[in-house]
Design a protein around this motif. Structure first.
Motif, PDB file in Angstrom:
ATOM      1  N   ALA A  20      36.972  40.723  46.956  1.00  0.00           N
ATOM      2  CA  ALA A  20      36.188  39.573  47.094  1.00  0.00           C
ATOM      3  C   ALA A  20      36.804  38.213  47.567  1.00  0.00           C
ATOM      4  CB  ALA A  20      35.040  39.587  46.007  1.00  0.00           C
ATOM      5  N   ILE A  31      29.497  33.737  48.923  1.00  0.00           N
ATOM      6  CA  ILE A  31      29.422  35.063  48.216  1.00  0.00           C
ATOM      7  C   ILE A  31      28.029  34.880  47.678  1.00  0.00           C
ATOM      8  CG2 ILE A  31      29.926  36.238  45.929  1.00  0.00           C
ATOM      9  CD1 ILE A  31      32.731  35.201  46.578  1.00  0.00           C
ATOM     10  N   ALA A  34      28.626  39.070  43.745  1.00  0.00           N
ATOM     11  CA  ALA A  34      29.548  39.817  43.351  1.00  0.00           C
ATOM     12  C   ALA A  34      29.723  40.188  41.820  1.00  0.00           C
ATOM     13  CB  ALA A  34      30.812  38.815  43.758  1.00  0.00           C
ATOM     14  N   GLN A  35      29.627  41.524  41.758  1.00  0.00           N
ATOM     15  CA  GLN A  35      29.715  41.928  40.245  1.00  0.00           C
ATOM     16  C   GLN A  35      30.020  43.377  39.828  1.00  0.00           C
ATOM     17  OE1 GLN A  35      25.503  41.978  38.689  1.00  0.00           O
ATOM     18  NE2 GLN A  35      24.855  42.229  40.865  1.00  0.00           N
ATOM     19  N   TYR A  42      32.808  47.993  41.632  1.00  0.00           N
ATOM     20  CA  TYR A  42      32.355  46.593  42.056  1.00  0.00           C
ATOM     21  C   TYR A  42      31.692  46.233  43.363  1.00  0.00           C
ATOM     22  CZ  TYR A  42      33.459  41.487  41.603  1.00  0.00           C
ATOM     23  OH  TYR A  42      33.127  39.957  41.671  1.00  0.00           O
ATOM     24  N   ALA A  44      30.524  43.327  46.566  1.00  0.00           N
ATOM     25  CA  ALA A  44      30.435  41.892  46.821  1.00  0.00           C
ATOM     26  C   ALA A  44      29.653  41.851  47.957  1.00  0.00           C
ATOM     27  CB  ALA A  44      31.790  41.230  47.029  1.00  0.00           C
TER      28      ALA A  44
END
Length: 182
Positions: A20, A31, A34-35, A42, A44
């Protein structure tokens, strides 16, 4: 300038965060999200000019290919995607309900965009892998024939990557189920 969204989905959190970071350093993109998502993956999601989004997604996907689950770039995404992602869709009458489930996040968003562009439907929810062991699902509504056509298109799109799991169309769902899921 053409508006676009792009996404990367990685097997590991450290690689996802690093990827990311590379995306925003590669081109002028923002963005959106993003998590971490279940089960320790993960994601993004970025937005910006189509060429910038393409460059960013390609850079991150190429640099960390061995950890990549999936990615996409969508030019001119359907306007109903973001409210559906964040639970902000305003839902009126539900004539029919389309439900589609995938094994990952990226293929679901691609399928939802295609579904929304296939017929006059409203994407009302996109549940992205949170609390679902990495699976994702969408809900959409509209006339029965429109929902059926949209779900078929979404099924085709998700199936191209082998990520399609299941789908159903409910004509005239009972108000009790609508209140339960919405």
């Amino acid at each position: 300038m053409s508006k676009a969204i792009g996404m990367i989905e990685f097997k590991s959190i450290p690689t996802g965060i690093t990827a990311a970071d590379l995306m925003v350093k590669t081109a002028d993109v923002d963005i959106v999200e993003a998590q971490t998502v279940c089960p320790g993956k993960y994601i993004a999601i970025i937005t910006g000019d189509l060429s910038a989004v393409k460059a960013s997604v390609e850079a991150a996907s190429t640099a960390y290919e061995s950890e990549l689950i999936d990615n996409f770039v969508l030019g001119n995404p359907h306007e109903s995607l973001f409210p559906a992602m964040y639970g902000a869709s305003e839902v009126g009458e539900v004539n029919s309900l389309g439900i589609l489930e995938t094994f990952d996040v990226a293929s679901l968003i691609e399928a939802a965009d295609a579904a929304a562009k296939t017929a006059i439907v409203q994407v009302i929810e996109l549940r992205l892998a949170k609390g679902m062991c990495g699976k994702s699902f969408m809900l959409l509504t509209g006339e029965v024939s429109a929902v059926t056509a949209s779900i078929e298109k979404a099924r085709e799109i998700a199936g191209e990557k082998g990520m399609y799991l299941d789908s159903q169309v409910i004509a005239h769902p009972d108000q009790k189920i609508i209140q339960t899921i919405l």
